[in-house]
Design an enzyme around this catalytic site. Sequence first.
Site, mmCIF file in Angstrom:
data_model
loop_
_atom_site.group_PDB
_atom_site.id
_atom_site.type_symbol
_atom_site.label_atom_id
_atom_site.label_comp_id
_atom_site.label_asym_id
_atom_site.label_seq_id
_atom_site.Cartn_x
_atom_site.Cartn_y
_atom_site.Cartn_z
ATOM 1 N N HIS A 91 -0.982 18.880 -17.410
ATOM 2 C CA HIS A 91 -1.116 17.419 -16.475
ATOM 3 C C HIS A 91 -0.154 16.440 -16.512
ATOM 4 O O HIS A 91 -0.061 15.574 -15.480
ATOM 5 C CB HIS A 91 -2.600 16.939 -16.776
ATOM 6 C CG HIS A 91 -3.199 15.715 -15.872
ATOM 7 N ND1 HIS A 91 -3.312 16.200 -14.511
ATOM 8 C CD2 HIS A 91 -3.142 14.477 -16.030
ATOM 9 C CE1 HIS A 91 -3.744 14.679 -14.033
ATOM 10 N NE2 HIS A 91 -3.775 14.014 -14.837
ATOM 11 N N ASP A 144 -1.797 11.636 -11.071
ATOM 12 C CA ASP A 144 -3.272 11.376 -11.630
ATOM 13 C C ASP A 144 -3.892 10.251 -10.549
ATOM 14 O O ASP A 144 -3.777 10.588 -9.422
ATOM 15 C CB ASP A 144 -3.156 10.901 -12.928
ATOM 16 C CG ASP A 144 -4.697 10.941 -13.498
ATOM 17 O OD1 ASP A 144 -5.318 11.907 -13.548
ATOM 18 O OD2 ASP A 144 -5.487 9.773 -13.651
#
Length: 318
Positions: free
Chosen positions: A296, A101
Site C-alpha cells: 500500500h 490513500d
Amino acid sequence: MTEIRSRHLDVNGIRIHVTEAGSGPLVLLLHGFPETAYSYRHQLTALAAAGFHAVAPDQRGYPHTEQPPSVGDYTIHHLIGDAVGLINALGAPDAVTVGHDWGSPVAWGVAQARPDLVRGVVSLSVPFGSRQPHEPLDRIRAAYGDNFYQLYFQEPGVAERELERDPGTAFRKVFYAYSGDAPEIGDLICDENGWTGPLTDPVKLPGWLTEQDIAVYAEAFTGHGFTGALNWYRNITRNWELTAAWQGLLIDRPAMFLGGDRDPVVNWFDPAALRPIMAATVTNLTSYTLLEGAGHWIQQERAAETNAALIEFVSSVS
C-alpha cells in the site's frame, strides 16, 4: 543536492504547512492516512530535479497544519477546497494533482470539481470510485462485517486512545502489515484490541523503512494527536450525501494509476478487472500499472519506480 523548503500558507481560514522543492509547473502531492507530507520525501527531490515545483502539504487536521475542531470541518468539499486554495496560494495556473490513500479521493475530486485547474491527475494505490446509489458504510458493513477498520474509526475517541498510546509501535505495525513485505495481504479487520491489535510488530523493518522514518511520524503525531486525521473517516456518510450531484460524473483529465498487486486496497477489487472498471469512468486513463510485490505504501516502498512513472506522466501533460 536539491533543497527541500518548508513554510505555512493561509488557505480557507486555516494555516497549512507545506514542504516543497524545485520550480516550474506545479505538482501537488496529497498524502494519506496515517501519513504526513514526509511520505513524499523521495518524490519531492526527484520531481524538482526533473524541472517541476513539487509541493507536499500536511493536509487539514494533520501534524504541522491546523486542526479545526468540528468533525464537519473535514468533508470532501473542505479537502478539495484546500487543494484548490493551495494551487491559488502558490500562484500556479494549474497543477498535476497526485494523491495517495485518502489523498487520492481529494486528487480525483479536484479533477471533477475544477478540471480547469488540473493538467493531469495521479492516484497511488486508490482507484477512482464513482459515487454509488447506496450509503457506503452500510455497504462496507454488509461486505466485511462490523469490525472493518473504517467502521472502527467512526466513534470519536476510540481509535485515538489506541493509536496515541504508543504511536511508534502503531506505525511499525501498520507500515509493515500493509506493505509488500508482509507474508500475507492485510485484511483491515480489527479485533478486540483495535486496528493494530491483530498486526505483527516486525522484528526487523523492511529495507525501505528506517527507525528514523518511524520516529518522524511518531514525533509528528505525539502531542498533535490523531483526531483531525480520523475525522476524514467520520465524514464518509456526509461526503456521500454532499456529492449526490456528482453521481455519474466522469473524469476526463489525463490520468495515471499506480498500485501494488499486494496492496489490500487494490485487492478489495478484482485486480484483473480494475483497469476496465476505471476506464469506464476515467475516460483518459493514459497510464495504469500494478507493481508486482508492492503493497500500500507504494511511493515509499518503491520510490525509484514511482518517481520514474510520475516524471514520465507529469512531463507528458506539462
